[in-house]
Scaffold this motif. Structure first.
Motif, PDB file in Angstrom:
ATOM      1  N   ASP A 155     -13.427 133.826  76.946  1.00  0.00           N
ATOM      2  CA  ASP A 155     -13.213 134.048  75.265  1.00  0.00           C
ATOM      3  C   ASP A 155     -13.156 135.524  75.074  1.00  0.00           C
ATOM      4  N   GLN A 156     -14.080 136.299  75.651  1.00  0.00           N
ATOM      5  CA  GLN A 156     -13.970 137.539  75.446  1.00  0.00           C
ATOM      6  C   GLN A 156     -12.550 138.342  75.874  1.00  0.00           C
ATOM      7  N   MET A 157     -12.335 137.669  76.977  1.00  0.00           N
ATOM      8  CA  MET A 157     -10.912 138.072  77.851  1.00  0.00           C
ATOM      9  C   MET A 157      -9.706 137.451  77.053  1.00  0.00           C
ATOM     10  N   LYS A 158      -9.853 136.749  75.818  1.00  0.00           N
ATOM     11  CA  LYS A 158      -8.997 136.148  75.230  1.00  0.00           C
ATOM     12  C   LYS A 158      -8.250 134.958  75.935  1.00  0.00           C
ATOM     13  N   GLN A 159      -8.766 134.136  76.478  1.00  0.00           N
ATOM     14  CA  GLN A 159      -8.283 132.965  77.535  1.00  0.00           C
ATOM     15  C   GLN A 159      -8.947 131.637  76.794  1.00  0.00           C
ATOM     16  N   PRO A 160      -9.055 131.165  75.831  1.00  0.00           N
ATOM     17  CA  PRO A 160      -9.482 130.092  75.505  1.00  0.00           C
ATOM     18  C   PRO A 160      -9.094 128.922  75.968  1.00  0.00           C
ATOM     19  N   ASN A 161      -8.180 128.819  76.440  1.00  0.00           N
ATOM     20  CA  ASN A 161      -7.363 127.582  77.038  1.00  0.00           C
ATOM     21  C   ASN A 161      -7.951 127.443  78.541  1.00  0.00           C
ATOM     22  N   ILE A 162      -8.688 128.413  79.020  1.00  0.00           N
ATOM     23  CA  ILE A 162      -9.188 128.177  80.352  1.00  0.00           C
ATOM     24  C   ILE A 162     -10.651 127.915  80.235  1.00  0.00           C
ATOM     25  N   ARG A 163     -11.114 126.769  80.831  1.00  0.00           N
ATOM     26  CA  ARG A 163     -12.501 126.377  80.616  1.00  0.00           C
ATOM     27  C   ARG A 163     -13.294 126.058  81.890  1.00  0.00           C
ATOM     28  N   ILE A 164     -14.309 126.443  82.006  1.00  0.00           N
ATOM     29  CA  ILE A 164     -15.312 126.130  83.139  1.00  0.00           C
ATOM     30  C   ILE A 164     -16.354 124.984  82.938  1.00  0.00           C
ATOM     31  N   SER A 165     -16.456 124.114  83.653  1.00  0.00           N
ATOM     32  CA  SER A 165     -17.512 123.074  83.830  1.00  0.00           C
ATOM     33  C   SER A 165     -18.316 123.191  85.073  1.00  0.00           C
ATOM     34  N   PRO A 166     -19.594 122.561  84.902  1.00  0.00           N
ATOM     35  CA  PRO A 166     -20.298 122.578  86.121  1.00  0.00           C
ATOM     36  C   PRO A 166     -19.721 122.116  87.287  1.00  0.00           C
ATOM     37  N   ALA A 167     -18.531 121.108  86.994  1.00  0.00           N
ATOM     38  CA  ALA A 167     -17.741 120.487  88.289  1.00  0.00           C
ATOM     39  C   ALA A 167     -17.371 121.741  88.951  1.00  0.00           C
ATOM     40  N   ASP A 168     -16.924 122.877  88.406  1.00  0.00           N
ATOM     41  CA  ASP A 168     -15.994 124.031  89.018  1.00  0.00           C
ATOM     42  C   ASP A 168     -16.742 124.681  90.163  1.00  0.00           C
ATOM     43  N   PHE A 169     -18.134 124.435  90.349  1.00  0.00           N
ATOM     44  CA  PHE A 169     -18.926 124.922  91.390  1.00  0.00           C
ATOM     45  C   PHE A 169     -20.197 124.242  91.801  1.00  0.00           C
ATOM     46  N   THR A 170     -20.671 124.691  92.838  1.00  0.00           N
ATOM     47  CA  THR A 170     -22.145 123.757  93.485  1.00  0.00           C
ATOM     48  C   THR A 170     -23.193 124.821  93.279  1.00  0.00           C
ATOM     49  N   VAL A 171     -24.201 124.401  92.910  1.00  0.00           N
ATOM     50  CA  VAL A 171     -25.707 125.314  93.213  1.00  0.00           C
ATOM     51  C   VAL A 171     -26.434 124.304  93.812  1.00  0.00           C
ATOM     52  N   ASP A 172     -26.724 125.093  95.169  1.00  0.00           N
ATOM     53  CA  ASP A 172     -27.584 124.259  96.102  1.00  0.00           C
ATOM     54  C   ASP A 172     -29.020 124.913  96.018  1.00  0.00           C
ATOM     55  N   ARG A 173     -29.708 124.222  95.736  1.00  0.00           N
ATOM     56  CA  ARG A 173     -31.292 124.436  95.447  1.00  0.00           C
ATOM     57  C   ARG A 173     -32.207 124.232  96.635  1.00  0.00           C
ATOM     58  N   GLY A 174     -31.588 124.021  97.788  1.00  0.00           N
ATOM     59  CA  GLY A 174     -32.150 123.551  98.884  1.00  0.00           C
ATOM     60  C   GLY A 174     -32.784 124.732  99.784  1.00  0.00           C
ATOM     61  N   TYR A 175     -32.753 125.803  99.773  1.00  0.00           N
ATOM     62  CA  TYR A 175     -32.851 126.980 100.628  1.00  0.00           C
ATOM     63  C   TYR A 175     -33.887 128.162 100.105  1.00  0.00           C
ATOM     64  N   PHE A 176     -34.503 127.924  98.893  1.00  0.00           N
ATOM     65  CA  PHE A 176     -35.527 129.271  98.555  1.00  0.00           C
ATOM     66  C   PHE A 176     -36.870 129.113  98.979  1.00  0.00           C
TER      67      PHE A 176
END
Ligand SMILES: Cc1ncc(COP(=O)(O)O)c(C=O)c1O
Length: 346
Positions: free
Chosen positions: A249-270
């Motif tokens: 939004d700050q970069m004036k790109q309101p038509n580009i949207r991110i959802s959690p499906a766009d990346f994977t968070v792996d909690r398996g290694y901490f």
């Protein structure tokens, strides 16, 4: 490529583009095409790291606001706090750090990032954890203490800026969107084809949010795998996506949207938790150091690299696939308290 960042205040702090190079020996050992994006070498001091990308924009904003004091937060061995203090000195701001003692430092024998904080003359407030207090409760208390000091300074007509833990607000995330654009331009300049994966360490989430936003801006195709350095709440992914969208939004790109499906968070290694070394993280540090002469840090990148190695071992990353490990820095904590570093000697 369009300059999405032209309208954002920015102070150049990083030696950029940071190197991108192939890990030849480890690629052969693992049967993948492994590259390293070296944000451990951002500068300006000997110990760079991912926060410098965020600080270019955070301190750029501070400059437009006539700020004198920059306050930030983290654990005593926080890379972010050290990088903020270093960057502040380069820009002429006074750094004030409120650091929660997850592992109690010895004030007569400062180590790792705390030593560097002292060297650059940051004003450091160590916030000891109270019996029974959680890390996040201690973080809240540190914030309250800092805000009290900020109010007192402002009452005397001084200008202060509060930079959140990890520099992870939308301004900081813009720094990593710019990092992704830099990576894409670098691939083009080097004549290197697309990657299958970007693997990196995630903490406060600004790096991940920025990478996801940058990837969307460029139409990138890599899968982003963010390996967590500590336990994350179930809503972590949604918060990261919201941060990415604020940056867009700050970069004036309101038509580009991110959802959690766009990346994977792996909690398996901490492993057992933040700043606690695990067998796999120690093995990962030794493996990269001994195959390639590249040093990881014990708290973030070692755990992320342990994740990468395990993804290869278990076939989630397939033989022949092209992977970039985004090295986010942190090497100063190799010289931190032994409880954080673990035993690297054999
Ligand atoms: C070396 C290193 N890697 C990764 C991270 C995680 O980055 P972020 O907080 O943007 O998720 C940090 C954050 O402190 C870090 O110091």
């Amino acid at each position: 490529m369009k300059d999405f960042f032209a309208e954002q205040p920015r102070i150049p702090l990083c030696f950029s583009p940071t190197p991108l190079h192939r890990a030849d020996r480890l690629s052969d050992e693992l049967g993948i095409d492994l590259w390293l994006k070296r944000d451990d070498l951002t500068g300006p001091g000997a110990f760079g790291g991912n926060k410098m990308r965020k600080l270019e924009f955070l301190l750029g904003l501070a400059e437009t606001q006539g700020v004198e004091y920059v306050f930030t937060f983290g654990a005593t061995q926080s890379n972010h706090a050290m990088e903020t203090a270093t960057a502040c000195r380069r820009c002429g701001f006074t750094p004030v750090l409120y650091l929660v003692a997850v592992v109690e430092p010895d004030k007569d024998s400062l180590r790792g990032n705390m030593l560097l904080d002292a060297l650059v003359g940051a004003e450091v407030h160590v916030v000891k954890m109270l019996p029974g207090e959680t890390e996040s409760e201690a973080d809240d208390r540190a914030l309250e203490m800092a805000r009290k000091q900020m109010r007192a300074l402002e009452a005397e007509d001084h200008h202060c800026m509060e930079v959140p833990i990890g520099g992870s607000n939308f301004t900081g995330a813009i720094g990593f969107a710019a990092g992704y654009v830099e990576f894409k331009e670098q691939l083009e300049a080097m004549g290197i084809g697309a990657f299958d994966y970007i693997v990196h360490s995630t903490g406060s989430g600004g790096t991940l949010a920025g990478l996801a936003a940058g990837k969307a801006l460029c139409g990138g195709k890599e899968k982003i795998v963010a390996v967590s350095c500590s336990m994350k709440a179930p809503e972590y992914e949604a918060k990261v996506a919201a941060l990415a969208n604020q940056a867009l939004d700050q970069m004036k790109q309101p038509n580009i949207r991110i959802s959690p499906a766009d990346f994977t968070v792996d909690r398996g290694y901490f492993g057992e938790g933040y700043e606690i070394p695990s067998e796999a993280s120690i093995a990962a540090m030794k493996r990269l150091a001994r195959a390639e002469g590249v040093m990881l840090d014990p708290v973030y990148t070692a755990k992320a690299f342990a994740g990468l190695l395990d993804h290869v071992k278990t076939g989630r990353i397939k033989q022949g696939q092209r992977v970039v490990f985004w090295h986010t820095g942190g090497a100063a904590s190799l010289f931190a308290e032994p409880a954080i570093v673990g035993n690297l000697s054999d």
